[in-house]
Design a protein around this motif. Structure first.
Motif, mmCIF file in Angstrom:
data_model
loop_
_atom_site.group_PDB
_atom_site.id
_atom_site.type_symbol
_atom_site.label_atom_id
_atom_site.label_comp_id
_atom_site.label_asym_id
_atom_site.label_seq_id
_atom_site.Cartn_x
_atom_site.Cartn_y
_atom_site.Cartn_z
ATOM 1 N N HIS A 10 8.409 86.476 52.080
ATOM 2 C CA HIS A 10 9.291 85.600 51.302
ATOM 3 C C HIS A 10 10.406 85.065 52.198
ATOM 4 C CE1 HIS A 10 12.054 84.248 48.115
ATOM 5 N NE2 HIS A 10 10.937 84.129 47.379
ATOM 6 N N ILE A 11 10.897 83.867 51.883
ATOM 7 C CA ILE A 11 11.911 83.236 52.723
ATOM 8 C C ILE A 11 13.163 84.095 52.858
ATOM 9 C CG2 ILE A 11 12.948 81.909 50.819
ATOM 10 C CD1 ILE A 11 13.304 79.604 52.864
ATOM 11 N N THR A 12 13.452 84.880 51.799
ATOM 12 C CA THR A 12 14.629 85.745 51.858
ATOM 13 C C THR A 12 14.394 86.963 52.742
ATOM 14 O OG1 THR A 12 13.899 86.891 49.859
ATOM 15 C CG2 THR A 12 15.412 85.024 49.584
ATOM 16 N N ASP A 13 13.122 87.218 53.093
ATOM 17 C CA ASP A 13 12.826 88.359 53.954
ATOM 18 C C ASP A 13 12.540 87.935 55.381
ATOM 19 O OD1 ASP A 13 13.084 90.506 52.105
ATOM 20 O OD2 ASP A 13 11.233 89.811 51.124
ATOM 21 N N LEU A 14 12.748 86.666 55.704
ATOM 22 C CA LEU A 14 12.560 86.203 57.072
ATOM 23 C C LEU A 14 13.789 86.495 57.925
ATOM 24 C CD1 LEU A 14 10.812 82.751 56.507
ATOM 25 C CD2 LEU A 14 9.824 84.748 57.635
ATOM 26 N N SER A 15 14.991 86.375 57.259
ATOM 27 C CA SER A 15 16.227 86.559 58.021
ATOM 28 C C SER A 15 17.283 87.176 57.121
ATOM 29 C CB SER A 15 16.705 85.227 58.578
ATOM 30 O OG SER A 15 17.986 85.334 59.132
ATOM 31 N N TRP A 16 18.185 87.919 57.741
ATOM 32 C CA TRP A 16 19.320 88.444 56.988
ATOM 33 C C TRP A 16 20.289 87.313 56.611
ATOM 34 C CZ3 TRP A 16 18.833 93.036 55.032
ATOM 35 C CH2 TRP A 16 18.099 94.009 55.662
ATOM 36 N N GLY A 17 20.207 86.247 57.321
ATOM 37 C CA GLY A 17 21.041 85.093 57.000
ATOM 38 C C GLY A 17 20.320 84.127 56.079
ATOM 39 N N PRO A 22 11.131 78.070 56.235
ATOM 40 C CA PRO A 22 10.579 79.081 57.152
ATOM 41 C C PRO A 22 10.458 78.612 58.598
ATOM 42 C CG PRO A 22 9.348 79.042 55.116
ATOM 43 C CD PRO A 22 10.282 77.870 55.068
ATOM 44 N N GLU A 23 10.362 77.292 58.784
ATOM 45 C CA GLU A 23 10.222 76.796 60.143
ATOM 46 C C GLU A 23 11.420 77.143 61.017
ATOM 47 O OE1 GLU A 23 9.584 72.615 59.750
ATOM 48 O OE2 GLU A 23 7.423 72.829 59.390
ATOM 49 N N GLU A 24 12.556 77.494 60.355
ATOM 50 C CA GLU A 24 13.728 77.878 61.126
ATOM 51 C C GLU A 24 13.507 79.229 61.826
ATOM 52 O OE1 GLU A 24 17.341 77.747 58.853
ATOM 53 O OE2 GLU A 24 16.744 75.963 57.741
ATOM 54 N N MET A 25 12.496 80.007 61.344
ATOM 55 C CA MET A 25 12.273 81.350 61.901
ATOM 56 C C MET A 25 10.901 81.509 62.583
ATOM 57 S SD MET A 25 15.067 82.891 61.322
ATOM 58 C CE MET A 25 14.548 84.532 61.836
ATOM 59 N N LEU A 50 10.161 90.390 57.609
ATOM 60 C CA LEU A 50 10.434 90.226 59.032
ATOM 61 C C LEU A 50 11.816 90.738 59.402
ATOM 62 C CD1 LEU A 50 9.512 89.060 61.772
ATOM 63 C CD2 LEU A 50 10.507 86.870 61.072
ATOM 64 N N LYS A 51 12.780 90.440 58.517
ATOM 65 C CA LYS A 51 14.155 90.833 58.823
ATOM 66 C C LYS A 51 14.343 92.340 58.833
ATOM 67 C CE LYS A 51 16.089 90.741 54.112
ATOM 68 N NZ LYS A 51 17.030 90.074 53.210
#
Length: 418
Positions: A10-17, A22-25, A50-51
Motif C-alpha cells: 500500500h502507498i502508506t507502507d512505501l515510506s514513513w513520509g 508510488p513512482e516516488e519510491m 517497504l517502510k
C-alpha cells in the motif's frame, strides 16, 4: 511478484513520509525487499510493506528535541483547521490556524501557508508515545499585546480595519493580533443604527478612539462617535421642550414613527401624537411640523408630537376668547365701580345739606300729620254731635212725658200716707 504469487504494498507502507505516487519510491521491474504484513488465505492476498524495513523515524528522533525548540520543515498538507509540517521523513507536526497569527479573527490556513512552503516553527507540545507534535509560527514574532498600554493608551486615536459584524457592534483590527470592538451605541451620536452594516462595510478603514484596554482578555473597547463633540450638548438648546421643527417620517412601526429632524438627529412620535387636524394619520415620507414634548440628553431621546400643534392652537384661540370676555367683564366692572365711586364722592360732599333737608322734610311731614290728625278729630266730633242731636230731643220729650207720671205717683203716695 513474489514468484507466482502477487502481493500489494500500500502507498502508506512505501515510506514513513507522505508520497503522492508510488513512482516516488519504486520503479517497474525493480527488485525490492519487503516485509510480509498480512496474509489472507481465503482471498489469496498478501499485504507487504517497504517502510517497515527501516526503524520508525519517531524512534530515531533526537532525544534532545523538546518543547519551545525551533524547528524547520515543509508544508505537506493543508486543511481549513491547520497545516501539517514535515520536520523529518515520517515526523510531522500540526500548526493549528490559531497558532499562525496573534489575530483573534478566525481564518483559513490557506491565508498563511501553501503546500511545499518551507517554514520555521516552534514546538508547542511533543508526545513521543503517541507520536504527535503541535507547532506554532506566531511565537516567532513578538506578542503585540506586550506593552499594549504604551502603544494604545486610552483616548489615543487610530485607524482600524473592519473585520467582522455582530448585532451589538463591529470588530476591527488595529494591527496583526490587536483587535478591538466598537459597540453599536458608540458609532453615532444622532443616528439610531439597528445593525452595523448600515454604517460601514467589512474591509473598510474606520477612525477610532481607545475607550478602554482589557489586557487580560486581549480586547480593546473603541469608539467612533467620540472623535466628535457630543452634539446633544447643542441639541439640548435647539430641541428644547415646546419648540417646533420641520421633520420627515422615515420609518413607521407599531408604536409610532421615527422622524428625521434637522442637524441629522432623529426623534420618535408615538401613535397618539400622529393625528392630523383633519382626522387623518401622518404617513411615511411625509414632511410636517413636529413639536418637542420630551427631551433626554442622557438617553439620547427626543419625543415629538404633531397633534399637539393644532390642539394647542385651538386651546390658544379659546384662551384668547375667554381672555377677551374677562377683559370686557373687568372693563364693565371698572366702569360701574367708577360711577359708584363718583356717586359716593358727591353724596359725601353734600351729606350735611342732605341731613338738614332730611330734618326739614321730617318736620314738615310731622306738622302735616298733626294737622291732618286734628282735622280728622274735628270732623269726627261734628259728626258725632249731629248724630246725638235727635237723640237728645227724644230724651227731652220723654222727660217731659214722664214728669206728669211722677207727679201722679207722688199724689198717690200722699193719699196712702193719709
Amino acid at each position: 511478484d513474489l514468484g507466482g504469487v502477487d502481493g500489494l504494498v500500500h502507498i502508506t507502507d512505501l515510506s514513513w513520509g507522505r508520497i503522492k505516487h508510488p513512482e516516488e519510491m519504486v520503479e517497474l521491474d525493480q527488485k525490492i525487499k519487503v516485509v510480509i504484513l498480512d496474509f489472507d488465505d481465503n482471498k489469496k492476498r498478501i499485504a507487504l510493506g517497504l517502510k517497515q524495513l527501516t526503524p520508525h523515524p519517531w524512534d530515531a528522533l533526537d532525544e534532545k528535541m523538546k518543547i519551545e525548540d525551533q524547528v524547520k520543515g515543509k508544508v505537506v498538507v493543508i486543511a481549513d483547521y491547520g497545516a501539517f509540517i514535515e520536520i523529518a521523513p515520517g515526523v510531522e507536526g500540526l500548526i493549528h490556524v490559531s497558532e499562525m497569527s496573534w489575530s483573534q479573527h478566525l481564518r483559513s490556513a490557506q491565508d498563511f501557508l501553501n503546500v511545499g512552503d518551507e517554514v520555521d516553527a516552534v514546538i508547542l507540545t511533543l508526545d513521543r508515545e503517541e507520536r504527535k507534535m503541535s507547532l506554532g509560527i506566531k511565537q516567532l514574532i513578538p506578542d503585540p499585546w506586550t506593552n499594549i498600554n504604551d502603544r494604545y493608551p486610552v483616548n489615543s486615536k487610530h485607524t482600524a480595519i473592519v473585520r467582522n459584524f455582530t448585532n451589538f457592534g463591529i470588530f476591527v483590527e488595529l494591527e496583526e493580533g490587536v483587535d478591538g470592538l466598537i459597540h453599536i451605541s458608540d458609532l453615532s451620536w444622532s443616528k439610531k443604527i439597528k445593525h452595523p452594516a448600515e454604517f460601514t462595510k467589512i474591509g473598510e478603514n474606520i477612525d477610532v478612539i481607545v475607550l478602554d484596554v482589557n489586557e487580560d482578555n486581549r480586547r480593546l473597547s473603541l469608539g467612533h462617535k467620540q472623535l466628535e463633540e457630543n452634539p446633544w450638548d447643542v441639541f439640548e438648546s435647539v430641541f428644547n421642550v415646546g419648540s417646533v421643527h420641520k421633520g420627515t417620517v422615515i420609518e413607521m412601526n407599531e408604536k409610532g414613527a421615527i422622524v428625521a429632524l434637522p442637524y441629522g438627529v432623529e426623534g420618535f412620535a408615538p401613535n397618539r401624537h400622529l393625528d392630523k387636524e383633519d382626522g387623518s394619520k401622518v404617513k411615511n415620507d411625509e414632511s410636517l411640523d413636529f413639536k418637542v414634548i420630551e427631551f433626554s440628553k442622557d438617553n439620547k431621546k427626543i419625543i415629538l408630537s404633531h397633534t399637539r400643534i393644532f390642539q394647542e392652537a385651538r386651546a390658544k384661540d379659546k384662551a384668547k376668547e375667554a381672555s377677551a370676555a374677562r377683559k370686557e367683564e373687568m372693563s364693565t366692572r371698572n366702569a360701574v365701580k367708577k360711577v359708584k365711586d363718583n356717586v359716593e364722592k358727591t353724596t359725601l360732599g353734600d351729606i350735611s345739606a342732605l341731613a338738614a333737608l332730611k330734618s326739614n322734610m321730617e318736620k314738615e311731614a310731622k306738622a302735616k300729620l298733626e294737622k291732618m290728625s286734628k282735622e280728622k278729630k274735628t270732623t269726627a266730633t261734628k259728626a258725632v254731635a249731629k248724630k246725638e242731636e235727635p237723640k237728645a230731643e227724644e230724651k227731652k220729650e220723654e222727660v217731659k212725658k214722664e214728669e206728669p207720671k211722677k207727679d201722679d205717683a207722688k199724689d198717690d203716695t200722699k193719699e196712702e200716707d193719709k
